[in-house]
Structures are given as structure tokens and as C-alpha cells.
Enzyme design. Structure first.
Site, PDB file in Angstrom:
ATOM      1  N   HIS A  60       0.820  -1.204   0.000  1.00  0.00           N
ATOM      2  CA  HIS A  60       0.000   0.000   0.000  1.00  0.00           C
ATOM      3  C   HIS A  60       0.858   1.260   0.000  1.00  0.00           C
ATOM      4  O   HIS A  60       0.443   2.295  -0.526  1.00  0.00           O
ATOM      5  CB  HIS A  60      -1.014  -0.037   1.141  1.00  0.00           C
ATOM      6  CG  HIS A  60      -2.150  -0.958   0.820  1.00  0.00           C
ATOM      7  ND1 HIS A  60      -2.270  -2.194   1.390  1.00  0.00           N
ATOM      8  CD2 HIS A  60      -3.168  -0.839  -0.072  1.00  0.00           C
ATOM      9  CE1 HIS A  60      -3.351  -2.795   0.879  1.00  0.00           C
ATOM     10  NE2 HIS A  60      -3.901  -1.992  -0.009  1.00  0.00           N
ATOM     11  N   ARG A  71     -10.414   4.244  -1.864  1.00  0.00           N
ATOM     12  CA  ARG A  71      -9.836   3.569  -0.682  1.00  0.00           C
ATOM     13  C   ARG A  71     -10.064   4.480   0.524  1.00  0.00           C
ATOM     14  O   ARG A  71      -9.246   5.358   0.809  1.00  0.00           O
ATOM     15  CB  ARG A  71      -8.345   3.323  -0.893  1.00  0.00           C
ATOM     16  CG  ARG A  71      -8.008   2.288  -1.949  1.00  0.00           C
ATOM     17  CD  ARG A  71      -6.509   2.039  -1.984  1.00  0.00           C
ATOM     18  NE  ARG A  71      -6.156   0.881  -2.764  1.00  0.00           N
ATOM     19  CZ  ARG A  71      -5.705   0.923  -4.025  1.00  0.00           C
ATOM     20  NH1 ARG A  71      -5.567   2.070  -4.638  1.00  0.00           N
ATOM     21  NH2 ARG A  71      -5.380  -0.194  -4.656  1.00  0.00           N
ATOM     22  N   ASN A 116      -4.105  -7.183  -6.836  1.00  0.00           N
ATOM     23  CA  ASN A 116      -2.945  -7.051  -5.939  1.00  0.00           C
ATOM     24  C   ASN A 116      -3.013  -8.116  -4.858  1.00  0.00           C
ATOM     25  O   ASN A 116      -2.023  -8.789  -4.549  1.00  0.00           O
ATOM     26  CB  ASN A 116      -2.939  -5.676  -5.256  1.00  0.00           C
ATOM     27  CG  ASN A 116      -2.947  -4.545  -6.254  1.00  0.00           C
ATOM     28  OD1 ASN A 116      -2.555  -4.753  -7.389  1.00  0.00           O
ATOM     29  ND2 ASN A 116      -3.394  -3.379  -5.845  1.00  0.00           N
ATOM     30  N   ASP A 117      -4.187  -8.246  -4.278  1.00  0.00           N
ATOM     31  CA  ASP A 117      -4.341  -9.261  -3.237  1.00  0.00           C
ATOM     32  C   ASP A 117      -4.591 -10.638  -3.819  1.00  0.00           C
ATOM     33  O   ASP A 117      -4.132 -11.638  -3.262  1.00  0.00           O
ATOM     34  CB  ASP A 117      -5.478  -8.878  -2.288  1.00  0.00           C
ATOM     35  CG  ASP A 117      -5.002  -7.879  -1.263  1.00  0.00           C
ATOM     36  OD1 ASP A 117      -3.944  -8.117  -0.667  1.00  0.00           O
ATOM     37  OD2 ASP A 117      -5.666  -6.845  -1.081  1.00  0.00           O
ATOM     38  N   ARG A 156       2.749  -9.468  -0.810  1.00  0.00           N
ATOM     39  CA  ARG A 156       2.852  -8.399  -1.822  1.00  0.00           C
ATOM     40  C   ARG A 156       3.841  -7.318  -1.436  1.00  0.00           C
ATOM     41  O   ARG A 156       4.299  -6.554  -2.273  1.00  0.00           O
ATOM     42  CB  ARG A 156       1.460  -7.789  -2.109  1.00  0.00           C
ATOM     43  CG  ARG A 156       0.848  -7.089  -0.937  1.00  0.00           C
ATOM     44  CD  ARG A 156      -0.625  -6.772  -1.172  1.00  0.00           C
ATOM     45  NE  ARG A 156      -0.845  -5.419  -1.666  1.00  0.00           N
ATOM     46  CZ  ARG A 156      -2.041  -4.866  -1.819  1.00  0.00           C
ATOM     47  NH1 ARG A 156      -3.141  -5.560  -1.534  1.00  0.00           N
ATOM     48  NH2 ARG A 156      -2.175  -3.653  -2.256  1.00  0.00           N
ATOM     49  N   CYS A 164      -9.441  -3.781 -10.630  1.00  0.00           N
ATOM     50  CA  CYS A 164      -8.935  -2.532 -10.047  1.00  0.00           C
ATOM     51  C   CYS A 164      -7.562  -2.680  -9.408  1.00  0.00           C
ATOM     52  O   CYS A 164      -7.073  -1.773  -8.756  1.00  0.00           O
ATOM     53  CB  CYS A 164      -9.933  -1.970  -9.027  1.00  0.00           C
ATOM     54  SG  CYS A 164     -10.180  -3.034  -7.618  1.00  0.00           S
TER      55      CYS A 164
HETATM   56  C1  PEP Z   1      -6.279  -5.090  -4.782  1.00  0.00           C
HETATM   57  O1  PEP Z   1      -6.048  -5.861  -3.860  1.00  0.00           O
HETATM   58  O2  PEP Z   1      -5.995  -5.340  -5.979  1.00  0.00           O
HETATM   59  C2  PEP Z   1      -6.906  -3.792  -4.515  1.00  0.00           C
HETATM   60  C3  PEP Z   1      -7.259  -2.988  -5.489  1.00  0.00           C
HETATM   61  O3  PEP Z   1      -7.037  -3.428  -3.217  1.00  0.00           O
HETATM   62  P1  PEP Z   1      -5.823  -2.856  -2.355  1.00  0.00           P
HETATM   63  O4  PEP Z   1      -4.647  -2.617  -3.265  1.00  0.00           O
HETATM   64  O5  PEP Z   1      -6.280  -1.600  -1.703  1.00  0.00           O
HETATM   65  O6  PEP Z   1      -5.551  -3.959  -1.381  1.00  0.00           O
HETATM   66 MG    MG Z   2      -6.877  -5.476  -1.923  1.00  0.00          MG
END
Ligand code: PEP
Ligand code: MG
Length: 593
Positions: free
Chosen positions: A197, A304, A461-462, A472, A509
Site C-alpha cells: 500500500h 480507498r 494485488n491481493d 505483496r 482494479c
Molecule cells: C487489490 O487488492 O488489488 C486492490 C485494489 O485493493 P488494495 O490494493 O487496496 O488492497
Molecule cells: Mg486489496
């Protein structure tokens, strides 16, 4: 520009692209920033009182952490913190510090730190690793007390000098959120992954970032020049005149190129064979909305909500949240906004919140946190519902891992709506509700979730982190953190097909949505909606306009037949080069090509 001795090139990992030239700024931990000064005899009493207050506050912190742990039934943690409370009664931390202030007439934070250093030496000399490790508890307590003694001097990137390249061991999302674009021109860290993040916030701000740099081994003059090449992950310390000129030229070209791309604002986000894509923005701060409008984004696909509060010590009240969400909604100028409820935990904590979990990404994060802290959740939902009266709002729940979690969250939302309606609060009559798919268990039951959602949003991402079991934020594992892994492509295809089957939209996203190499692949996998940090809207729009849906479908088919992440990545790179041979972006912007 003055040029220092010898040019040194350090190779790290590129986290956020772009080029920066500036002076180093070493961003330190609270214990590294303690000044030493003398105090008068009259001030001794005051200094000791200041110390006692810091101890009291440290105890209060620990007690409130214990309460939280008790509520979460983490009794081992409660016991560990009980030991911390006992250590805080030890004469070493009470009378000894006070005596030393009286004898040395030095400021108490300095005295305290010196005592701690002495203890550290003693512990370091102990052969038994179990006892040596116990010093970590003392260190933890010591940081807490120092934090209170030096409150206001907590590490903060708000007021760094202009043109700073921030060097830090590691950064939190809160640190990068505090950085001001006109002062911080780049980040360089020892650790930190591309989708942490902290990195996402840096990208949203467009601040180049390179990690995996061990800068402690090299002497860097404070007023010397440093070049950060965020495209390749290179750091050049003491650049020669020639190198400086080369990078100044490159930086100018890059700015010009990006400037040109931003002209796409009025153009449609559609492939050259006329296939329209919803291209929206991931937003952290209200200030990013100008860019969304300038670059012709179709709305906000992900707000977010936690980002606006990460630099605070407390969670915001309902009223504070309502004011902020309403501001966001009003500034949308009629476009829609997806407000995601808090994604706290993992690598995101408030300033004085501390992680007490050994594995925070697998712990009480996101919707799990909200479902446990019901009053916090309800206050947030009330604030969002009230803000919905001012525009077009959707609500999204993060890190849902089962249908029952979604149902529980929706039930609370219904309850909150009823309460507000009873008070005749104006609320939009229809608010779409969706969930993020970022855990494999959610992807596998995407059919069940799709049946009870108005939309889905794939958080790659997750999803990559949890599917491949790769942290990550761990830069040491960056080669394993691979969004082109065949398992990820199959999961995306599965989610899209379930969403289509149930007639609901699905967005991607995660960070891959902002990588132009992935654009045709995602379109070919059937994704119609992408949400990317506002500053990437022009690049992705350019990539959409550069492909056709026919070519994209063929590419996806081909990729799904490949059996390794490396082969799929190579295919994407090849296609990207083929489709945009004279695209300057290729030379200047994309890091891997
Ligand atoms: C993700 O996990 O791809 C996402 C968009 O949420 P964040 O990056 O805030 O965990
Ligand atoms: Mg996420």
C-alpha cells in the site's frame, strides 16, 4: 550543479516508474532522531514529569491493545503485553532513568536512549538466543515510550526539504501518504514490494520509487546529487556531469510524452474496432479528482476510504467521514463513485495503531475488521449512506472470503439504512452493493457472490498475493509475485464468466489494470471495466485505443494455453512491442521492456 567524487550505480527493483534528480533525505525511526541537550537544575523536575507522563501513556496504549486482543480472543497476545506492563515497572525503566536525569542534567529522551543502548549491548553479549530475543520486547517498549516522549517528532514526511529523495529502510502507507509532491521527488528503500500500500500511494502521487537498495553500505553525501531511474530500478549516486545531463534530458522527454498523452481526455476509451471500455479511477485523496476529470475517467471505481485517515491517530467519527465522503461525491460532478469500506490491517494501520498479529495479511483485515468492530463499521456505513444523497454512490466490501461474510455485511447495511430512514435522513433510493474478489476462496465461489451482488471488482494485488502465497510487500519475493501466473488468468476468466452469467458488471482494479501490457489481455478475458490510479488513465486509454477486441480475444486465448508465468509475460511484452512499435512510451516509460 556540483558533482561529487565517484559515480556509483546501485541496482534495485522498480516500484514506481519515472525519473527523479534530487538530494538524499534520510528518513529515520524515532530512536534515531533523539537530540542531546543540557537542562537546568530547575528543569529536572519537569523533565522527570515528562518522562512519567510518557510511561503512563505507554501503559494506556498497552492496556487498550490488550482490550482489543481480549475482544478478539487472542489471549497469548494479552499475556505478552502483560509482560510488557511488568517490564515497564522495572526500576531500570523508572527510578534509574530518573536518577540519571538528575545526575547528568540531560534531556530525558537522550538519557533514556543511552540506557537502552547499554542494555542492548548486554543482551547482545548473551549467548542464548532465547534470552537475546527478549530484548525485542524491551525495544518495543522503548520505541513506544520514545514515541510519546518525542511526540510531534514522530517520523513524518510532511516537512522535508524541496527536491528530496527519501531513503528509508522501509515505508508505510501512512509515510507515503504524508509526502508532499513538491518536496519528495522519489523514494528509495531497502525493502517493500510493488503492490504494497505504501507503493500504491506513491504511484497515485506519481512519485518514482525503487526498493531493494542497500544504501547503508555506501556513503551518500547529504548535499550530493542522486538520480533515481524508476523505470529500470537504478539509483545513481554522485552522478557525473554527463549522467546528470542525460537524465535531465530523459526526464524532460518523459514529461513531454506524458503531457502529450494527457490530451486523450476528450477521446473515448474504446478499441479501434469500437469496443467501449469503462475506464475509471482508483482514488486515495480528493485532490486526485481533478486528474480524473482532466483525463476523462468514467467515474471512481475504487475509493480507498482508509487512505484519507492513515496519518491520523484515531479513526474518524461518522460526522468527519460524512463531510469527506460528501465532498468526494459532490466533486464527482455527476459521475459515479464506488466507495469501499475500510481496508484496515495487513500493511495499513493508523498512526498509533500497532500490529499485534504475527501474520497481518492473513489476520483481522478489511471486512473481517469491520465485522468485528461493528460500531466502527456502522458509523462508516451511515456516513456513506448519508453521502449517497448527493450523487451516484455504490458500496463495496473489501477482502470478502465467503458468502456468509457478504451476507453479514449486507445485513448490517440494511439495518443501518432502516435506522437512517426512520430518522428521515435523505439517502439515495438505490445504492449498488458489490464486493472485491481478492481471495481465492471468493473467486472460486464467484457464482454465489455474483448472485447476491450488484457488481464485482477483482483486486489483483491481493488475488495474486493470496493465490500464490507471496507477500505483496516483500521485495525479496518479487520474482514470485507474478500476475501472469496461469492460475491468475484462470481465476480472472472464472470470475468474469460468473459475473456475465449473472448479468452483473465486473471491474479489475488492481495494479495490473494500470499496466498497458495487460490491457489487451484483460479485455480479451472479457473484462469491460478497468479502474486505475488517475495518473495512469491516459496511458491505459492509449493502450485501449491501440488494440482491437478481436486481437485482444486472440491474445487471451493464446495466453490461456501457455503453462508458465514467464511465457505469458513474454507474450504480453511481445504483443505490446508489436502493437506500438513507434510508441515512445515503450522506450521511456515501461520498465520491463
Ligand atoms: C487489490 O487488492 O488489488 C486492490 C485494489 O485493493 P488494495 O490494493 O487496496 O488492497
Ligand atoms: Mg486489496
Amino acid at each position: 550543479m556540483a558533482v561529487f567524487s565517484q559515480e556509483v550505480v546501485l541496482q534495485g527493483t522498480s516500484i514506481c516508474r519515472g525519473i527523479a534528480i534530487g538530494h538524499p533525505y534520510f528518513f529515520t525511526l524515532p530512536e534515531e532522531m533523539v537530540p542531546e541537550y543540557g537542562i537546568s537544575v530547575d528543569a529536572v523536575h519537569e523533565e522527570i514529569a515528562r518522562y512519567q507522563l510518557a510511561l503512563d501513556r505507554g501503559r494506556e496504549d498497552i492496556k487498550s491493545l490488550q482490550d482489543r486482543l481480549r475482544r478478539e480472543c487472542i489471549f497469548d497476545g494479552v499475556a505478552i503485553l502483560e509482560a510488557h506492563l511488568l517490564i515497564m515497572q522495572d526500576p531500570m525503566l523508572t527510578t534509574h532513568v530518573e536518577e540519571q536525569v538528575r545526575t547528568t542534567k540531560k534531556n530525558v529522551d537522550y538519557v533514556f536512549q543511552m540506557i537502552m543502548k547499554k542494555y542492548q549491548k548486554k543482551f547482545d553479549a548473551i549467548k542464548d538466543s532465547f534470552f537475546r530475543e527478549r530484548f525485542k520486547d524491551i525495544q518495543d517498549i522503548s520505541r513506544r515510550i520514545l514515541g510519546h516522549l518525542r511526540h510531534g517528532a514522530h517520523r513524518c514526511l510532511k516537512n522535508v526539504p524541496a527536491n528530496s529523495i527519501v531513503f528509508a529502510t522501509d515505508l508505510t502507507a501512512c509515510d507515503t501518504a504524508e509526502a508532499q509532491n513538491d518536496c519528495v521527488v522519489a523514494f528509495v528503500t531497502c525493502s517493500g514490494g510493488a503492490t504494497s500500500h505504501a507503493a500504491i500511494v506513491a504511484k497515485a502521487k506519481g512519485i518514482p520509487y525503487v526498493s531493494s537498495i542497500n544504501f547503508e553500505q555506501i556513503a551518500i553525501e547529504k548535499d550530493g546529487w542522486v538520480v533515481v531511474d524508476g523505470r529500470t530500478g537504478a539509483i545513481i549516486v554522485n552522478p557525473s556531469e554527463e549522467t546528470l545531463l542525460k537524465y535531465q534530458e530523459l526526464r524532460n522527454q518523459l514529461h513531454m510524452h506524458l503531457e502529450k498523452l494527457t490530451q486523450t481526455g476528450k477521446l473515448e476509451a474504446e478499441t479501434y474496432d469500437g469496443y467501449g471500455v469503462q475506464l475509471s479511477a482508483n482514488i486515495e485523496m480528493c485532490s486526485e479528482l481533478d486528474m480524473l476529470h482532466q483525463f476523462g475517467g468514467s467515474g471512481v471505481g475504487l475509493l480507498r476510504t482508509e487512505s484519507a485517515f492513515l496519518t491520523k491517530e484515531q479513526l474518524p467519527t461518522e460526522e468527519e467521514q460524512f463531510a469527506i465522503y460528501r465532498d468526494f461525491v459532490e466533486q464527482m460532478k455527476g459521475l459515479s463513485i464506488v466507495i469501499r469500506t475500510f481496508d484496515l490491517g495487513g500493511d495499513k494501520y493508523l498512526r498509533n495503531q500497532q500490529t499485534i498479529e504475527s501474520n497481518p495479511f492473513l489476520g483481522c483485515r478489511a471486512i473481517r475488521f469491520s465485522l468485528r468492530e461493528k460500531e466502527v463499521f456502522k458509523a462508516q456505513l451511515r456516513a456513506i449512506l448519508r453521502a449517497s444523497a448527493f450523487g451516484s454512490v455504490s458500496i463495496m466490501f473489501p477482502m470478502v472470503s465467503s458468502l456468509s461474510e457478504l451476507r453479514e455485511a449486507k445485513a448490517i447495511l440494511r439495518e443501518v439504512r432502516k435506522e437512517l430512514e426512520a430518522k428521515q435522513e435523505p439517502i439515495a433510493s438505490y445504492i449498488p452493493v458489490g464486493c472485491m474478489i481478492e481471495v481465492p476462496s471468493a473467486a472460486i465461489v464467484a457464482d454465489l457472490l455474483a448472485k447476491e451482488c450488484d457488481f464485482l471488482s477483482i483486486g489483483t494485488n491481493d488475488l495474486v498475493q493470496y493465490t500464490l502465497a507471496v507477500d505483496r510487500s516483500n521485495s525479496n519475493l518479487s520474482e514470485l509475485y507474478s500476475p501472469t501466473n496461469p492460475s491468475i488468468l484462470r481465476l480472472i476468466r472464472l470470475i468474469v464468466s460468473e459475473a456475465n452469467h449473472h448479468g452483473i458488471p465486473v471491474t479489475v482494479c488492481g495494479e495490473v489494470a494500470a499496466d498497458p501490457r495487460f490491457t489487451p489481455l484483460l479485455l480479451g478475458l472479457g473484462v469491460h471495466e478497468l479502474s486505475v490510479a488517475s495518473r495512469y488513465l491516459p496511458i491505459v486509454k492509449h493502450a485501449i485505443r491501440n488494440t482491437s477486441i478481436v486481437a485482444a480475444s486472440k491474445l487471451a486465448e493464446e495466453a490461456l494455453l501457455l503453462d508458465s508465468a514467464a511465457d505469458i509475460e513474454e507474450l504480453l511484452n511481445r504483443e505490446y512491442q508489436r502493437n506500438a512499435p513507434e510508441d515512445r512510451l515503450y522506450n521511456l516509460f515501461n520498465m520491463n521492456l
